[in-house]
Motif scaffolding. Sequence first.
Motif, PDB file in Angstrom:
ATOM      1  N   LEU A  81       0.845  -1.190   0.000  1.00 16.70           N
ATOM      2  CA  LEU A  81       0.000   0.000   0.000  1.00 16.70           C
ATOM      3  C   LEU A  81       0.883   1.242   0.000  1.00 16.70           C
ATOM      4  CD1 LEU A  81      -2.589  -0.912   2.789  1.00 16.70           C
ATOM      5  CD2 LEU A  81      -2.689  -1.446   0.360  1.00 16.70           C
ATOM      6  N   THR A  82       0.485   2.232  -0.783  1.00 17.24           N
ATOM      7  CA  THR A  82       1.150   3.536  -0.773  1.00 17.24           C
ATOM      8  C   THR A  82       0.075   4.571  -0.494  1.00 17.24           C
ATOM      9  OG1 THR A  82       2.764   2.762  -2.390  1.00 17.24           O
ATOM     10  CG2 THR A  82       2.597   5.137  -2.068  1.00 17.24           C
ATOM     11  N   PHE A  83       0.257   5.305   0.605  1.00 15.24           N
ATOM     12  CA  PHE A  83      -0.710   6.310   1.037  1.00 15.24           C
ATOM     13  C   PHE A  83      -0.226   7.700   0.655  1.00 15.24           C
ATOM     14  CE2 PHE A  83      -0.938   2.807   3.963  1.00 15.24           C
ATOM     15  CZ  PHE A  83      -2.266   2.701   4.345  1.00 15.24           C
ATOM     16  N   PRO A  84      -1.049   8.482  -0.050  1.00 20.15           N
ATOM     17  CA  PRO A  84      -0.691   9.891  -0.223  1.00 20.15           C
ATOM     18  C   PRO A  84      -0.908  10.623   1.110  1.00 20.15           C
ATOM     19  CG  PRO A  84      -2.783   9.407  -1.296  1.00 20.15           C
ATOM     20  CD  PRO A  84      -2.255   8.112  -0.762  1.00 20.15           C
ATOM     21  N   ILE A 136       2.896  -6.382   7.989  1.00 22.09           N
ATOM     22  CA  ILE A 136       4.230  -6.966   7.877  1.00 22.09           C
ATOM     23  C   ILE A 136       5.295  -5.885   8.043  1.00 22.09           C
ATOM     24  CG2 ILE A 136       5.791  -8.256   6.361  1.00 22.09           C
ATOM     25  CD1 ILE A 136       3.350  -9.880   7.176  1.00 22.09           C
ATOM     26  N   ARG A 137       5.059  -4.757   7.404  1.00 24.04           N
ATOM     27  CA  ARG A 137       6.027  -3.660   7.428  1.00 24.04           C
ATOM     28  C   ARG A 137       5.276  -2.358   7.198  1.00 24.04           C
ATOM     29  NH1 ARG A 137      10.847  -3.623   3.122  1.00 24.04           N
ATOM     30  NH2 ARG A 137      11.724  -1.615   3.594  1.00 24.04           N
ATOM     31  N   ALA A 138       5.652  -1.305   7.920  1.00 30.74           N
ATOM     32  CA  ALA A 138       4.964  -0.023   7.750  1.00 30.74           C
ATOM     33  C   ALA A 138       5.929   1.143   7.936  1.00 30.74           C
ATOM     34  CB  ALA A 138       3.821   0.103   8.750  1.00 30.74           C
ATOM     35  N   GLN A 139       5.765   2.149   7.093  1.00 29.30           N
ATOM     36  CA  GLN A 139       6.483   3.401   7.204  1.00 29.30           C
ATOM     37  C   GLN A 139       5.444   4.495   6.979  1.00 29.30           C
ATOM     38  OE1 GLN A 139       9.285   2.629   4.033  1.00 29.30           O
ATOM     39  NE2 GLN A 139      10.956   2.431   5.497  1.00 29.30           N
ATOM     40  N   VAL A 140       4.865   4.971   8.067  1.00 32.10           N
ATOM     41  CA  VAL A 140       3.801   5.964   7.989  1.00 32.10           C
ATOM     42  C   VAL A 140       4.113   7.066   8.986  1.00 32.10           C
ATOM     43  CG1 VAL A 140       1.318   6.359   8.212  1.00 32.10           C
ATOM     44  CG2 VAL A 140       2.138   4.153   7.399  1.00 32.10           C
ATOM     45  N   ALA A 141       4.091   8.302   8.537  1.00 30.94           N
ATOM     46  CA  ALA A 141       4.335   9.454   9.408  1.00 30.94           C
ATOM     47  C   ALA A 141       3.347  10.556   9.038  1.00 30.94           C
ATOM     48  CB  ALA A 141       5.774   9.953   9.245  1.00 30.94           C
ATOM     49  N   PRO A 142       2.960  11.395  10.000  1.00 28.92           N
ATOM     50  CA  PRO A 142       2.023  12.483   9.706  1.00 28.92           C
ATOM     51  C   PRO A 142       2.557  13.408   8.615  1.00 28.92           C
ATOM     52  CG  PRO A 142       2.360  12.255  12.070  1.00 28.92           C
ATOM     53  CD  PRO A 142       3.356  11.357  11.404  1.00 28.92           C
ATOM     54  N   ASN A 143       1.658  13.824   7.742  1.00 28.46           N
ATOM     55  CA  ASN A 143       1.957  14.765   6.658  1.00 28.46           C
ATOM     56  C   ASN A 143       3.044  14.297   5.699  1.00 28.46           C
ATOM     57  OD1 ASN A 143       0.003  16.603   7.595  1.00 28.46           O
ATOM     58  ND2 ASN A 143       1.448  17.291   9.150  1.00 28.46           N
ATOM     59  N   LYS A 193       3.986   4.014   3.376  1.00 30.16           N
ATOM     60  CA  LYS A 193       4.044   2.722   2.694  1.00 30.16           C
ATOM     61  C   LYS A 193       3.803   1.626   3.714  1.00 30.16           C
ATOM     62  CE  LYS A 193       7.136   3.999  -1.038  1.00 30.16           C
ATOM     63  NZ  LYS A 193       6.527   3.474  -2.230  1.00 30.16           N
ATOM     64  N   MET A 194       3.120   0.574   3.255  1.00 27.03           N
ATOM     65  CA  MET A 194       2.802  -0.518   4.155  1.00 27.03           C
ATOM     66  C   MET A 194       2.718  -1.822   3.360  1.00 27.03           C
ATOM     67  SD  MET A 194      -0.484  -0.801   6.753  1.00 27.03           S
ATOM     68  CE  MET A 194      -0.192   0.805   7.428  1.00 27.03           C
ATOM     69  N   VAL A 195       3.179  -2.906   3.967  1.00 28.04           N
ATOM     70  CA  VAL A 195       3.002  -4.235   3.402  1.00 28.04           C
ATOM     71  C   VAL A 195       2.041  -4.967   4.335  1.00 28.04           C
ATOM     72  CG1 VAL A 195       4.095  -6.410   2.748  1.00 28.04           C
ATOM     73  CG2 VAL A 195       5.326  -4.257   2.426  1.00 28.04           C
ATOM     74  N   LEU A 196       0.930  -5.428   3.772  1.00 25.29           N
ATOM     75  CA  LEU A 196      -0.086  -6.130   4.552  1.00 25.29           C
ATOM     76  C   LEU A 196      -0.277  -7.542   4.025  1.00 25.29           C
ATOM     77  CD1 LEU A 196      -3.122  -3.660   4.806  1.00 25.29           C
ATOM     78  CD2 LEU A 196      -1.461  -4.185   6.569  1.00 25.29           C
ATOM     79  N   GLU A 197      -0.548  -8.460   4.924  1.00 26.73           N
ATOM     80  CA  GLU A 197      -0.989  -9.785   4.531  1.00 26.73           C
ATOM     81  C   GLU A 197      -2.470  -9.840   4.882  1.00 26.73           C
ATOM     82  OE1 GLU A 197       1.286 -13.763   4.825  1.00 26.73           O
ATOM     83  OE2 GLU A 197       0.179 -13.494   6.702  1.00 26.73           O
ATOM     84  N   LEU A 198      -3.300 -10.002   3.864  1.00 24.92           N
ATOM     85  CA  LEU A 198      -4.747 -10.020   4.059  1.00 24.92           C
ATOM     86  C   LEU A 198      -5.224 -11.465   4.141  1.00 24.92           C
ATOM     87  CD1 LEU A 198      -5.720  -7.309   1.425  1.00 24.92           C
ATOM     88  CD2 LEU A 198      -5.249  -7.002   3.860  1.00 24.92           C
ATOM     89  N   LEU A 199      -6.101 -11.741   5.091  1.00 23.77           N
ATOM     90  CA  LEU A 199      -6.626 -13.086   5.277  1.00 23.77           C
ATOM     91  C   LEU A 199      -8.142 -13.020   5.342  1.00 23.77           C
ATOM     92  CD1 LEU A 199      -5.979 -16.083   5.850  1.00 23.77           C
ATOM     93  CD2 LEU A 199      -5.960 -15.493   8.275  1.00 23.77           C
ATOM     94  N   GLY A 200      -8.798 -13.762   4.463  1.00 24.30           N
ATOM     95  CA  GLY A 200     -10.255 -13.771   4.440  1.00 24.30           C
ATOM     96  C   GLY A 200     -10.764 -14.415   3.168  1.00 24.30           C
TER      97      GLY A 200
END
Length: 134
Positions: free
Chosen positions: A7-10, A33-40, A44-51
């Motif tokens: 995931l890439t967040f603007p 799994i891994r996240a790099q998120v900071a205000p403003n 970026k995030m790596v997720l493992e989705l289960l469902g």
Amino acid sequence: MKKRVNLTFPKSTIHVPVAYRLAKDFNVAANIIRAQVAPNQMGKMVLELLGDIDQIESAVEWMRSQDIEVSLHGREIAIDRDLCVDCGLCTGVCPSGALQLEPQTFKLNFARSRCIVCEQCIPACPVDAISINL
């Protein structure tokens, strides 16, 4: 079903509670799994989705509607056993413990299911036995 996504967040969507919404609205478990998120800042995030596959697809569609860039994680680490000399240098940089030396044989053991594809092991390998498969 399990699916790994990048995931890439603007900046504008950093505040969206993605893991909570996936669980509550779509009944999809999200293992971060891994996240790099900071205000403003961009995140970026790596997720493992289960469902259920349909629920995962709906969740991915929802994330895209929130201006979150979603890409399927198709990359994997590959180890060429013919080149590997079992030196263990890669084990020292592996944050998930996917690379370990067997205590009895001192042979490299790669637990693919634990790998987060951070790619830190690739430059650590002195004989170029580790690469990325797309």
